[in-house]
Design a protein around this motif. Sequence first.
Motif, PDB file in Angstrom:
ATOM      1  N   LYS A  90       0.835  -1.206   0.000  1.00 50.13           N
ATOM      2  CA  LYS A  90       0.000   0.000   0.000  1.00 50.13           C
ATOM      3  C   LYS A  90       0.865   1.251   0.000  1.00 50.13           C
ATOM      4  CE  LYS A  90      -4.066  -1.780   2.502  1.00 50.13           C
ATOM      5  NZ  LYS A  90      -5.074  -1.384   1.489  1.00 50.13           N
ATOM      6  N   ILE A  91       0.321   2.352  -0.493  1.00 50.65           N
ATOM      7  CA  ILE A  91       0.953   3.655  -0.329  1.00 50.65           C
ATOM      8  C   ILE A  91       0.488   4.193   1.014  1.00 50.65           C
ATOM      9  CG2 ILE A  91       1.183   6.006  -1.238  1.00 50.65           C
ATOM     10  CD1 ILE A  91       0.665   4.875  -4.036  1.00 50.65           C
ATOM     11  N   ARG A  92       1.354   4.048   2.006  1.00 50.11           N
ATOM     12  CA  ARG A  92       0.966   4.388   3.379  1.00 50.11           C
ATOM     13  C   ARG A  92       0.898   5.892   3.608  1.00 50.11           C
ATOM     14  NH1 ARG A  92       1.897   0.020   7.158  1.00 50.11           N
ATOM     15  NH2 ARG A  92       1.454   1.600   8.746  1.00 50.11           N
ATOM     16  N   GLU A  93       1.793   6.602   2.900  1.00 55.59           N
ATOM     17  CA  GLU A  93       1.775   8.067   3.017  1.00 55.59           C
ATOM     18  C   GLU A  93       2.380   8.652   1.754  1.00 55.59           C
ATOM     19  OE1 GLU A  93       3.356  11.646   5.972  1.00 55.59           O
ATOM     20  OE2 GLU A  93       3.030   9.621   6.770  1.00 55.59           O
ATOM     21  N   GLN A  94       1.883   9.825   1.368  1.00 55.16           N
ATOM     22  CA  GLN A  94       2.449  10.528   0.230  1.00 55.16           C
ATOM     23  C   GLN A  94       2.330  12.020   0.460  1.00 55.16           C
ATOM     24  OE1 GLN A  94       0.117  11.427  -3.291  1.00 55.16           O
ATOM     25  NE2 GLN A  94      -1.205   9.694  -2.770  1.00 55.16           N
ATOM     26  N   GLY A  95       3.179  12.751  -0.245  1.00 58.54           N
ATOM     27  CA  GLY A  95       3.148  14.206  -0.128  1.00 58.54           C
ATOM     28  C   GLY A  95       4.428  14.790  -0.701  1.00 58.54           C
ATOM     29  N   SER A  96       4.628  16.059  -0.461  1.00 64.98           N
ATOM     30  CA  SER A  96       5.842  16.720  -0.916  1.00 64.98           C
ATOM     31  C   SER A  96       7.031  16.166  -0.135  1.00 64.98           C
ATOM     32  CB  SER A  96       5.739  18.224  -0.688  1.00 64.98           C
ATOM     33  OG  SER A  96       5.721  18.509   0.705  1.00 64.98           O
ATOM     34  N   PRO A  97       8.257  16.288  -0.677  1.00 65.43           N
ATOM     35  CA  PRO A  97       9.432  15.827   0.080  1.00 65.43           C
ATOM     36  C   PRO A  97       9.531  16.473   1.451  1.00 65.43           C
ATOM     37  CG  PRO A  97      10.029  16.280  -2.199  1.00 65.43           C
ATOM     38  CD  PRO A  97       8.619  16.774  -2.030  1.00 65.43           C
ATOM     39  N   GLU A  98       9.179  17.750   1.533  1.00 60.15           N
ATOM     40  CA  GLU A  98       9.245  18.456   2.809  1.00 60.15           C
ATOM     41  C   GLU A  98       8.318  17.811   3.830  1.00 60.15           C
ATOM     42  OE1 GLU A  98       8.700  19.882  -0.134  1.00 60.15           O
ATOM     43  OE2 GLU A  98      10.641  20.865  -0.449  1.00 60.15           O
ATOM     44  N   GLN A  99       7.117  17.430   3.384  1.00 60.26           N
ATOM     45  CA  GLN A  99       6.151  16.828   4.294  1.00 60.26           C
ATOM     46  C   GLN A  99       6.557  15.414   4.679  1.00 60.26           C
ATOM     47  OE1 GLN A  99       2.080  16.704   2.812  1.00 60.26           O
ATOM     48  NE2 GLN A  99       1.707  14.806   3.945  1.00 60.26           N
ATOM     49  N   VAL A 100       6.914  14.594   3.680  1.00 58.68           N
ATOM     50  CA  VAL A 100       7.206  13.183   3.944  1.00 58.68           C
ATOM     51  C   VAL A 100       8.468  13.035   4.786  1.00 58.68           C
ATOM     52  CG1 VAL A 100       7.889  11.007   2.851  1.00 58.68           C
ATOM     53  CG2 VAL A 100       5.988  12.325   1.912  1.00 58.68           C
ATOM     54  N   PHE A 101       9.518  13.796   4.449  1.00 61.34           N
ATOM     55  CA  PHE A 101      10.777  13.656   5.187  1.00 61.34           C
ATOM     56  C   PHE A 101      10.834  14.550   6.430  1.00 61.34           C
ATOM     57  CE2 PHE A 101      12.034  12.342   0.864  1.00 61.34           C
ATOM     58  CZ  PHE A 101      12.606  11.106   1.160  1.00 61.34           C
ATOM     59  N   GLY A 102      10.120  15.679   6.368  1.00 62.08           N
ATOM     60  CA  GLY A 102      10.212  16.639   7.467  1.00 62.08           C
ATOM     61  C   GLY A 102       9.203  16.444   8.565  1.00 62.08           C
ATOM     62  N   SER A 103       7.981  16.056   8.191  1.00 59.19           N
ATOM     63  CA  SER A 103       6.946  15.872   9.213  1.00 59.19           C
ATOM     64  C   SER A 103       6.053  14.677   8.865  1.00 59.19           C
ATOM     65  CB  SER A 103       6.082  17.143   9.337  1.00 59.19           C
ATOM     66  OG  SER A 103       5.557  17.521   8.063  1.00 59.19           O
ATOM     67  N   PRO A 104       6.628  13.470   8.865  1.00 59.88           N
ATOM     68  CA  PRO A 104       5.839  12.276   8.536  1.00 59.88           C
ATOM     69  C   PRO A 104       4.764  12.021   9.582  1.00 59.88           C
ATOM     70  CG  PRO A 104       7.975  11.649   9.424  1.00 59.88           C
ATOM     71  CD  PRO A 104       8.016  13.133   9.227  1.00 59.88           C
ATOM     72  N   LYS A 105       3.632  11.486   9.110  1.00 57.34           N
ATOM     73  CA  LYS A 105       2.521  11.193  10.009  1.00 57.34           C
ATOM     74  C   LYS A 105       2.401   9.701  10.303  1.00 57.34           C
ATOM     75  CE  LYS A 105      -0.188  15.169   8.383  1.00 57.34           C
ATOM     76  NZ  LYS A 105       0.872  15.678   7.515  1.00 57.34           N
ATOM     77  N   ASP A 106       2.694   8.878   9.319  1.00 57.38           N
ATOM     78  CA  ASP A 106       2.539   7.437   9.474  1.00 57.38           C
ATOM     79  C   ASP A 106       3.652   6.874  10.365  1.00 57.38           C
ATOM     80  OD1 ASP A 106       1.192   4.854   8.253  1.00 57.38           O
ATOM     81  OD2 ASP A 106       3.359   4.524   8.146  1.00 57.38           O
ATOM     82  N   ASP A 107       3.288   6.070  11.344  1.00 60.71           N
ATOM     83  CA  ASP A 107       4.269   5.516  12.283  1.00 60.71           C
ATOM     84  C   ASP A 107       5.285   4.625  11.568  1.00 60.71           C
ATOM     85  OD1 ASP A 107       3.131   6.811  14.423  1.00 60.71           O
ATOM     86  OD2 ASP A 107       1.860   5.115  15.001  1.00 60.71           O
ATOM     87  N   ARG A 108       4.817   3.870  10.586  1.00 66.70           N
ATOM     88  CA  ARG A 108       5.741   2.993   9.863  1.00 66.70           C
ATOM     89  C   ARG A 108       6.746   3.812   9.066  1.00 66.70           C
ATOM     90  NH1 ARG A 108       9.186   0.391   8.760  1.00 66.70           N
ATOM     91  NH2 ARG A 108       9.345  -1.535   7.569  1.00 66.70           N
ATOM     92  N   LEU A 109       6.311   4.937   8.506  1.00 68.60           N
ATOM     93  CA  LEU A 109       7.223   5.825   7.785  1.00 68.60           C
ATOM     94  C   LEU A 109       8.240   6.426   8.742  1.00 68.60           C
ATOM     95  CD1 LEU A 109       8.247   7.478   5.395  1.00 68.60           C
ATOM     96  CD2 LEU A 109       6.320   9.055   5.740  1.00 68.60           C
ATOM     97  N   LYS A 110       7.796   6.828   9.919  1.00 70.45           N
ATOM     98  CA  LYS A 110       8.720   7.376  10.912  1.00 70.45           C
ATOM     99  C   LYS A 110       9.798   6.350  11.270  1.00 70.45           C
ATOM    100  CE  LYS A 110       5.255  10.395  13.076  1.00 70.45           C
ATOM    101  NZ  LYS A 110       4.467  10.633  14.302  1.00 70.45           N
ATOM    102  N   GLU A 111       9.370   5.105  11.446  1.00 67.04           N
ATOM    103  CA  GLU A 111      10.315   4.043  11.775  1.00 67.04           C
ATOM    104  C   GLU A 111      11.303   3.817  10.629  1.00 67.04           C
ATOM    105  OE1 GLU A 111      10.277  -0.800  12.641  1.00 67.04           O
ATOM    106  OE2 GLU A 111       8.392   0.329  12.431  1.00 67.04           O
TER     107      GLU A 111
END
Length: 302
Positions: free
Chosen positions: A275-296
């Motif tokens: 699945k696409i767990r999270e998507q957005g601009s690079p600033e959003q995905v790398f700077g302020s991720p929301k998904d816990d799996r993405l943070k990990e």
Amino acid sequence: MKDAKQKKPKFVGTEKTPVEPFDAEALIEVQHLTKRYGDLVVLDDISEKILPGEKVAIIGPSGSGKSTFLRCLNVLEDPTDGYVFFEGNNLCDLHVDINLQRRRMGMVFQQFNLFNNMNVLKNITLAPVHVAMQDLRKTRRANFFTRISNFFRPKDKKRPLIPVQTSRKQIVADAEQNAMRLLGRIGLAEKAKVFPSTLSGGQRQRIAIVRALAMNPKVMLFDEPTSALDPEMVGEVLELIKELADEGMTMVIVTHEMGFAREVATRVFFMDGGKIREQGSPEQVFGSPKDDRLKEFLSKVL
């Protein structure tokens, strides 16, 4: 009078998911894209759009479905369910000429996939010459049948022939001229007559990119283009991709190079578990991720 029953088109896959109206502004659109191998779900009901000019980077752990998703975009992998649209054409419809659509979708693989029994120039010109010769033969065949049918038509009803303004010799010459121009762009014009096995990994991957560009694609699909390279060769390949991005080429890039994705992408997909767990601009995905799996994931790769 009853309306004639509309013939249902044939689709690859299960046909359980009804096709929905596609977005005319999207260059690529997937609807409910699903891929299974037996009980293993590799892609799980993905719906997404890619607009002209976008640079989409796909990141995520190994086995998350990134490469399978990319290969489904030009139907190198047949979806189990769902649909893939390219410029409004449903690539999962068996009535659509998939090879005609793939002419406008450049693909760059991890392992270069160059033909080692052909020199660099031949590798680059093979597809353009083949496609142009196919078109020439079709035109000549159409003109042949037009001449025959015109023989039986009155003078005022004869059909015009399709103009033929090229030949095999001209097709080969044009393809070689374009190939040399592209090789010159990457500083490898002097390698035109050598064989790929004599080149470094970075040189081979740049030539693989040039080979895709020789078809004048509308979109470039990159499947981890630097994963098979030694670290010192990664930069020269990424630099070429950056140049293409700056020129406005639409791109979808599966990559483990987080710095590159952050710098070049206009949008980032994070995939995990098909699945696409999270998507957005690079600033959003790398700077302020929301998904816990993405943070990990980011905590381990950054």
